[in-house]
Design a protein around this motif. Sequence first.
Motif, mmCIF file in Angstrom:
data_model
loop_
_atom_site.group_PDB
_atom_site.id
_atom_site.type_symbol
_atom_site.label_atom_id
_atom_site.label_comp_id
_atom_site.label_asym_id
_atom_site.label_seq_id
_atom_site.Cartn_x
_atom_site.Cartn_y
_atom_site.Cartn_z
ATOM 1 N N ARG A 3 12.307 93.950 56.214
ATOM 2 C CA ARG A 3 11.576 93.921 57.482
ATOM 3 C C ARG A 3 12.278 92.933 58.397
ATOM 4 O O ARG A 3 12.345 91.735 58.095
ATOM 5 N N SER A 62 12.433 91.067 62.117
ATOM 6 C CA SER A 62 11.543 90.700 63.207
ATOM 7 C C SER A 62 12.343 90.214 64.401
ATOM 8 O O SER A 62 13.446 89.690 64.253
ATOM 9 N N ILE A 101 10.548 100.077 71.414
ATOM 10 C CA ILE A 101 9.112 100.079 71.641
ATOM 11 C C ILE A 101 8.836 99.408 72.976
ATOM 12 O O ILE A 101 9.514 98.448 73.346
ATOM 13 N N GLY A 126 3.232 100.365 73.956
ATOM 14 C CA GLY A 126 3.151 100.935 72.625
ATOM 15 C C GLY A 126 3.924 102.216 72.409
ATOM 16 O O GLY A 126 3.879 102.807 71.333
ATOM 17 N N VAL A 153 6.864 104.470 71.426
ATOM 18 C CA VAL A 153 7.948 104.297 70.444
ATOM 19 C C VAL A 153 8.986 105.386 70.621
ATOM 20 O O VAL A 153 8.649 106.571 70.772
ATOM 21 N N THR A 164 11.159 102.348 60.832
ATOM 22 C CA THR A 164 10.040 102.388 61.770
ATOM 23 C C THR A 164 9.990 101.099 62.567
ATOM 24 O O THR A 164 10.381 100.035 62.075
ATOM 25 N N SER A 182 7.418 98.624 65.067
ATOM 26 C CA SER A 182 6.016 98.376 65.349
ATOM 27 C C SER A 182 5.873 97.068 66.110
ATOM 28 O O SER A 182 6.763 96.210 66.052
ATOM 29 N N PRO A 183 4.769 96.894 66.822
ATOM 30 C CA PRO A 183 4.559 95.631 67.522
ATOM 31 C C PRO A 183 4.163 94.526 66.556
ATOM 32 O O PRO A 183 3.530 94.775 65.521
ATOM 33 N N THR A 228 8.397 92.208 67.753
ATOM 34 C CA THR A 228 8.448 93.530 67.141
ATOM 35 C C THR A 228 8.983 93.426 65.723
ATOM 36 O O THR A 228 9.701 92.477 65.380
ATOM 37 N N ASP A 243 11.111 98.012 60.307
ATOM 38 C CA ASP A 243 11.056 98.198 58.862
ATOM 39 C C ASP A 243 12.146 99.165 58.433
ATOM 40 O O ASP A 243 12.212 100.291 58.922
#
Length: 124
Positions: A19, A21, A51, A55, A57, A69, A71-72, A79, A82
């Motif tokens: 993951r 960030s 993103i 929201g 994507v 993937t 995501s926020p 963000t 993954d």
Amino acid sequence: QLNLVESGGGLVQPGGSLRLSCGPSGFMFSPYAIIWFRRAPGKEREAVACITSSGEVNLYDIAGDGRFTISPGNTVGTTFLDLNDLQPEDTAVYSCAATDRRFCEPDEASYNYWGQGTQVTVSS
């Protein structure tokens, strides 16, 4: 001045997950779009996923098989990316970038703010 900071890279075996960030180190404007790029050794930088602050994507070709993937995060401008079922060909420097536009574009010239990148190495 806004800068971005990435974390979460490292060495992982084939089939593993990471993951990543990305977050701002300064004031975060809104609206915005944040994109992940990667640059593999000897190759050009490629868009992975993007993103927006609303929201929306966008997954690009690299992420189109469902392994990656976006995501926020829990705070504004943060963000997560993954990376699942990683393979040796996913080895690259992954960088995030931001723009104050409210939409995503896969062109790196559209982004004004960049992180330093985080190395992902997939090897047994």
